[in-house]
Design a protein around this motif. Sequence first.
Motif, short mmCIF file in Angstrom:
data_model
loop_
_atom_site.label_atom_id
_atom_site.label_comp_id
_atom_site.label_asym_id
_atom_site.label_seq_id
_atom_site.Cartn_x
_atom_site.Cartn_y
_atom_site.Cartn_z
N PRO A 188 54.30 16.02 60.77
CA PRO A 188 53.25 17.05 60.87
C PRO A 188 51.99 16.75 60.06
CG PRO A 188 55.39 18.10 60.76
CD PRO A 188 55.61 16.63 60.51
N PRO A 189 52.09 16.32 58.78
CA PRO A 189 50.84 15.97 58.08
C PRO A 189 50.12 14.77 58.68
CG PRO A 189 52.64 16.25 56.51
CD PRO A 189 53.23 16.29 57.87
N ILE A 190 50.90 13.78 59.15
CA ILE A 190 50.27 12.61 59.78
C ILE A 190 49.55 13.05 61.05
CG2 ILE A 190 50.72 10.42 60.95
CD1 ILE A 190 52.91 9.90 58.90
N GLY A 191 50.20 13.89 61.84
CA GLY A 191 49.57 14.42 63.06
C GLY A 191 48.32 15.22 62.74
N LEU A 192 48.35 15.98 61.67
CA LEU A 192 47.19 16.77 61.25
C LEU A 192 46.04 15.85 60.84
CD1 LEU A 192 46.30 19.70 60.82
CD2 LEU A 192 47.08 19.48 58.45
N LEU A 193 46.37 14.79 60.10
CA LEU A 193 45.34 13.84 59.68
C LEU A 193 44.73 13.09 60.87
CD1 LEU A 193 46.98 12.29 56.49
CD2 LEU A 193 44.99 13.80 56.58
N LEU A 194 45.50 12.90 61.92
CA LEU A 194 45.02 12.17 63.11
C LEU A 194 44.44 13.11 64.16
CD1 LEU A 194 47.86 9.52 63.47
CD2 LEU A 194 45.58 9.20 62.50
N GLY A 195 44.06 14.30 63.77
CA GLY A 195 43.41 15.19 64.72
C GLY A 195 44.36 16.15 65.41
N LYS A 196 45.28 16.70 64.66
CA LYS A 196 46.22 17.70 65.17
C LYS A 196 47.07 17.17 66.33
CE LYS A 196 43.46 21.54 63.57
NZ LYS A 196 42.75 22.75 63.88
N VAL A 197 47.54 15.95 66.21
CA VAL A 197 48.41 15.35 67.22
C VAL A 197 49.85 15.72 66.89
CG1 VAL A 197 49.24 13.18 68.21
CG2 VAL A 197 46.84 13.41 67.57
N ASP A 198 50.56 16.27 67.87
CA ASP A 198 51.99 16.55 67.71
C ASP A 198 52.72 15.34 68.28
OD1 ASP A 198 54.54 17.49 67.53
OD2 ASP A 198 54.30 19.06 69.04
#
Length: 159
Positions: free
Chosen positions: A45-55
Amino acid sequence: MFKSLMTEFKKFAMRGNVIDMAVGIIIGAAFGKIVDSLVKDVIMPPIGLLLGKVDFANLFVVLKDGVTPAPYASLSAAQNAGAVTLNLGLFVNAVISFLIVAFAVFILIKAINELQAKLDKKEAEAEKAAPTTKVCPYCCSEISIKAVRCPHCTSDLKE
């Protein structure tokens, strides 16, 4: 024939190594579930958030539309529609899970090897410290500590 086969199997199954392996597999499966949760629920989730809200769980490519045409809101929607998908997010999650498990096993093996090296060193020091020879009380020759008769003067040695 069947009875001897069962007896042999029982001997095999009750050996320590087999039981240890079974315990290891059970704990490994539980550890795998923990790592899966760590990757899906904590790391991604934090990685996805850092990459532009990618799930990452819903990161997929549609190879062939299903009954209803694309776009699909989620991977489960695409699969329910019968679409053929390339599930990149699930693959990334699996790779990260593998790397975490591999790193944990590496750390465990490294610790075991260091412990074994310390034990080996202690054993080697103990062997060096333990005397291997003694002096014959009759002829004063140096002889093996295990000797019960002096090879030089042939005297019987009392323990």
